[in-house]
Scaffold this active site. Structure first.
Site, PDB file in Angstrom:
ATOM      1  N   THR A   1      26.433  -1.786  31.189  1.00  0.00           N
ATOM      2  CA  THR A   1      27.253  -2.996  31.367  1.00  0.00           C
ATOM      3  C   THR A   1      26.525  -4.084  32.152  1.00  0.00           C
ATOM      4  O   THR A   1      26.910  -5.251  32.063  1.00  0.00           O
ATOM      5  CB  THR A   1      28.580  -2.672  32.085  1.00  0.00           C
ATOM      6  OG1 THR A   1      28.301  -2.094  33.357  1.00  0.00           O
ATOM      7  CG2 THR A   1      29.423  -1.710  31.261  1.00  0.00           C
TER       8      THR A   1
ATOM      9  N   HIS B   1      18.877   0.112  36.066  1.00  0.00           N
ATOM     10  CA  HIS B   1      19.379   0.764  37.278  1.00  0.00           C
ATOM     11  C   HIS B   1      19.600   2.239  37.012  1.00  0.00           C
ATOM     12  O   HIS B   1      19.933   2.641  35.898  1.00  0.00           O
ATOM     13  CB  HIS B   1      20.674   0.111  37.769  1.00  0.00           C
ATOM     14  CG  HIS B   1      21.758   0.011  36.733  1.00  0.00           C
ATOM     15  ND1 HIS B   1      21.766  -0.956  35.767  1.00  0.00           N
ATOM     16  CD2 HIS B   1      22.864   0.764  36.518  1.00  0.00           C
ATOM     17  CE1 HIS B   1      22.832  -0.808  34.991  1.00  0.00           C
ATOM     18  NE2 HIS B   1      23.513   0.244  35.423  1.00  0.00           N
TER      19      HIS B   1
HETATM   20  P1  5GP Z   1      26.248   0.576  33.952  1.00  0.00           P
HETATM   21  O1  5GP Z   1      27.631   0.676  33.365  1.00  0.00           O
HETATM   22  O2  5GP Z   1      25.548  -0.688  33.502  1.00  0.00           O
HETATM   23  O3  5GP Z   1      25.413   1.800  33.777  1.00  0.00           O
HETATM   24  O4  5GP Z   1      26.473   0.481  35.527  1.00  0.00           O
HETATM   25  C1  5GP Z   1      26.842  -0.689  36.171  1.00  0.00           C
HETATM   26  C2  5GP Z   1      27.443  -0.278  37.483  1.00  0.00           C
HETATM   27  O5  5GP Z   1      27.482  -1.414  38.323  1.00  0.00           O
HETATM   28  C3  5GP Z   1      28.863   0.243  37.380  1.00  0.00           C
HETATM   29  O6  5GP Z   1      28.920   1.590  37.871  1.00  0.00           O
HETATM   30  C4  5GP Z   1      29.677  -0.732  38.244  1.00  0.00           C
HETATM   31  O7  5GP Z   1      30.684  -0.089  38.999  1.00  0.00           O
HETATM   32  C5  5GP Z   1      28.623  -1.337  39.132  1.00  0.00           C
HETATM   33  N1  5GP Z   1      28.911  -2.694  39.560  1.00  0.00           N
HETATM   34  C6  5GP Z   1      29.339  -3.727  38.777  1.00  0.00           C
HETATM   35  N2  5GP Z   1      29.478  -4.851  39.500  1.00  0.00           N
HETATM   36  C7  5GP Z   1      29.115  -4.518  40.778  1.00  0.00           C
HETATM   37  C8  5GP Z   1      29.048  -5.276  41.990  1.00  0.00           C
HETATM   38  O8  5GP Z   1      29.333  -6.469  42.053  1.00  0.00           O
HETATM   39  N3  5GP Z   1      28.631  -4.616  43.099  1.00  0.00           N
HETATM   40  C9  5GP Z   1      28.314  -3.287  43.077  1.00  0.00           C
HETATM   41  N4  5GP Z   1      27.931  -2.716  44.222  1.00  0.00           N
HETATM   42  N5  5GP Z   1      28.360  -2.545  41.947  1.00  0.00           N
HETATM   43  C10 5GP Z   1      28.762  -3.156  40.812  1.00  0.00           C
END
Ligand code: 5GP
Ligand code: ZN
Length: 114
Positions: free
Chosen positions: A95, A100
Protein backbone atom coordinates in the site's frame (compact mmCIF):
# COMPACT_ATOMS: atom_id res chain seq x y z
CA UNK A 1 13.60 11.62 -1.74
CA UNK A 2 10.23 11.48 -3.42
CA UNK A 3 8.19 14.44 -2.24
CA UNK A 4 4.89 12.63 -2.62
CA UNK A 5 6.06 9.54 -0.76
CA UNK A 6 4.66 9.01 2.74
CA UNK A 7 7.70 7.13 4.02
CA UNK A 8 10.15 9.68 2.53
CA UNK A 9 8.22 12.33 4.44
CA UNK A 10 8.45 10.24 7.63
CA UNK A 11 12.20 9.72 7.13
CA UNK A 12 12.73 13.49 6.69
CA UNK A 13 10.76 14.17 9.88
CA UNK A 14 8.07 16.15 8.05
CA UNK A 15 5.54 13.59 9.27
CA UNK A 16 6.10 12.39 12.86
CA UNK A 17 6.71 8.74 13.68
CA UNK A 18 7.78 6.60 16.61
CA UNK A 19 11.38 6.04 15.56
CA UNK A 20 13.12 2.93 16.87
CA UNK A 21 16.34 2.98 14.83
CA UNK A 22 18.29 5.18 12.45
CA UNK A 23 21.68 5.06 10.76
CA UNK A 24 23.10 6.65 7.62
CA UNK A 25 21.13 4.39 5.30
CA UNK A 26 18.24 2.88 7.25
CA UNK A 27 15.27 4.25 9.20
CA UNK A 28 12.85 2.21 11.33
CA UNK A 29 9.63 3.22 13.06
CA UNK A 30 6.57 1.64 14.64
CA UNK A 31 3.69 0.76 12.36
CA UNK A 32 0.66 2.99 13.00
CA UNK A 33 -1.61 -0.08 12.88
CA UNK A 34 0.38 -2.80 14.65
CA UNK A 35 -0.42 -6.42 13.85
CA UNK A 36 1.51 -7.79 16.85
CA UNK A 37 3.00 -6.51 20.10
CA UNK A 38 6.07 -5.47 18.14
CA UNK A 39 5.51 -4.19 14.60
CA UNK A 40 8.32 -2.11 13.17
CA UNK A 41 8.74 -0.88 9.59
CA UNK A 42 12.34 -0.97 8.40
CA UNK A 43 13.05 1.13 5.31
CA UNK A 44 16.04 2.30 3.29
CA UNK A 45 16.39 6.09 3.43
CA UNK A 46 16.85 6.08 -0.33
CA UNK A 47 13.51 5.93 -2.12
CA UNK A 48 13.14 2.49 -3.70
CA UNK A 49 9.57 1.89 -4.83
CA UNK A 50 9.33 -1.82 -4.06
CA UNK A 51 11.23 -5.10 -4.00
CA UNK A 52 10.70 -5.21 -7.75
CA UNK A 53 13.05 -2.22 -8.09
CA UNK A 54 15.98 -3.88 -6.30
CA UNK A 55 19.01 -4.22 -8.56
CA UNK A 56 22.79 -4.08 -8.39
CA UNK A 57 22.73 -0.33 -7.82
CA UNK A 58 20.77 -0.52 -4.54
CA UNK A 59 20.87 -4.08 -3.19
CA UNK A 60 23.52 -3.14 -0.61
CA UNK A 61 20.80 -1.07 1.06
CA UNK A 62 18.65 -4.18 1.39
CA UNK A 63 21.54 -5.86 3.21
CA UNK A 64 21.74 -2.81 5.48
CA UNK A 65 18.02 -3.14 6.22
CA UNK A 66 18.53 -6.74 7.29
CA UNK A 67 21.52 -5.81 9.46
CA UNK A 68 19.26 -3.22 11.13
CA UNK A 69 16.47 -5.78 11.55
CA UNK A 70 18.78 -8.07 13.52
CA UNK A 71 19.83 -5.17 15.77
CA UNK A 72 16.27 -3.96 16.30
CA UNK A 73 15.06 -7.49 17.05
CA UNK A 74 17.69 -7.79 19.78
CA UNK A 75 16.80 -4.36 21.19
CA UNK A 76 13.09 -5.23 21.18
CA UNK A 77 13.70 -8.49 23.03
CA UNK A 78 12.68 -10.77 20.19
CA UNK A 79 15.12 -13.52 21.10
CA UNK A 80 12.38 -16.12 20.73
CA UNK A 81 11.89 -15.32 17.05
CA UNK A 82 10.01 -13.03 14.74
CA UNK A 83 8.75 -12.67 11.20
CA UNK A 84 9.97 -10.39 8.40
CA UNK A 85 7.39 -9.58 5.70
CA UNK A 86 7.63 -7.65 2.46
CA UNK A 87 4.51 -6.99 0.41
CA UNK A 88 5.43 -6.27 -3.21
CA UNK A 89 3.14 -4.59 -5.69
CA UNK A 90 -0.60 -4.73 -6.13
CA UNK A 91 -1.05 -8.50 -5.93
CA UNK A 92 1.30 -8.61 -2.94
CA UNK A 93 -0.83 -6.09 -1.08
CA UNK A 94 1.73 -3.27 -0.96
CA UNK A 95 0.00 0.00 0.00
CA UNK A 96 2.99 2.35 0.42
CA UNK A 97 5.31 2.43 -2.58
CA UNK A 98 8.56 2.81 -0.65
CA UNK A 99 10.37 -0.48 0.00
CA UNK A 100 9.78 -1.59 3.58
CA UNK A 101 10.16 -4.69 5.68
CA UNK A 102 7.64 -5.43 8.42
CA UNK A 103 9.37 -6.77 11.53
CA UNK A 104 6.69 -8.48 13.59
CA UNK A 105 6.98 -10.33 16.88
CA UNK A 106 6.77 -10.13 20.64
CA UNK A 107 4.20 -12.91 20.75
CA UNK A 108 3.48 -16.27 19.12
CA UNK A 109 2.49 -15.46 15.54
CA UNK A 110 -0.37 -17.49 14.13
CA UNK A 111 -1.28 -16.48 10.60
CA UNK A 112 1.40 -18.39 8.77
CA UNK A 113 1.05 -18.46 4.96
CA UNK A 114 4.23 -20.37 4.17
P1 5GP B 1 2.20 -2.36 3.17
O1 5GP B 1 0.71 -2.61 3.21
O2 5GP B 1 2.57 -1.40 2.06
O3 5GP B 1 3.03 -3.59 3.17
O4 5GP B 1 2.54 -1.66 4.56
C1 5GP B 1 2.31 -0.31 4.81
C2 5GP B 1 2.25 -0.16 6.30
O5 5GP B 1 2.40 1.21 6.61
C3 5GP B 1 0.94 -0.62 6.93
O6 5GP B 1 1.20 -1.67 7.87
C4 5GP B 1 0.40 0.65 7.60
O7 5GP B 1 -0.21 0.40 8.85
C5 5GP B 1 1.63 1.50 7.75
N1 5GP B 1 1.38 2.93 7.71
C6 5GP B 1 0.61 3.61 6.81
N2 5GP B 1 0.62 4.93 7.06
C7 5GP B 1 1.44 5.09 8.15
C8 5GP B 1 1.86 6.25 8.87
O8 5GP B 1 1.50 7.39 8.59
N3 5GP B 1 2.71 6.04 9.92
C9 5GP B 1 3.12 4.79 10.28
N4 5GP B 1 3.94 4.69 11.33
N5 5GP B 1 2.75 3.68 9.60
C10 5GP B 1 1.92 3.83 8.55
ZN1 ZN C 1 9.91 7.17 -0.51
Amino acid sequence: MSEQCLFCRIISGEIPSAKVYEDDEVFAFRDINPQAKVHVLVVPKQHIASAAAIDGSNSALVAKCFEAIAKIARAEGLGNGYRIINNCGQDGGQTVMHLHFHLIGGEKLSEKII
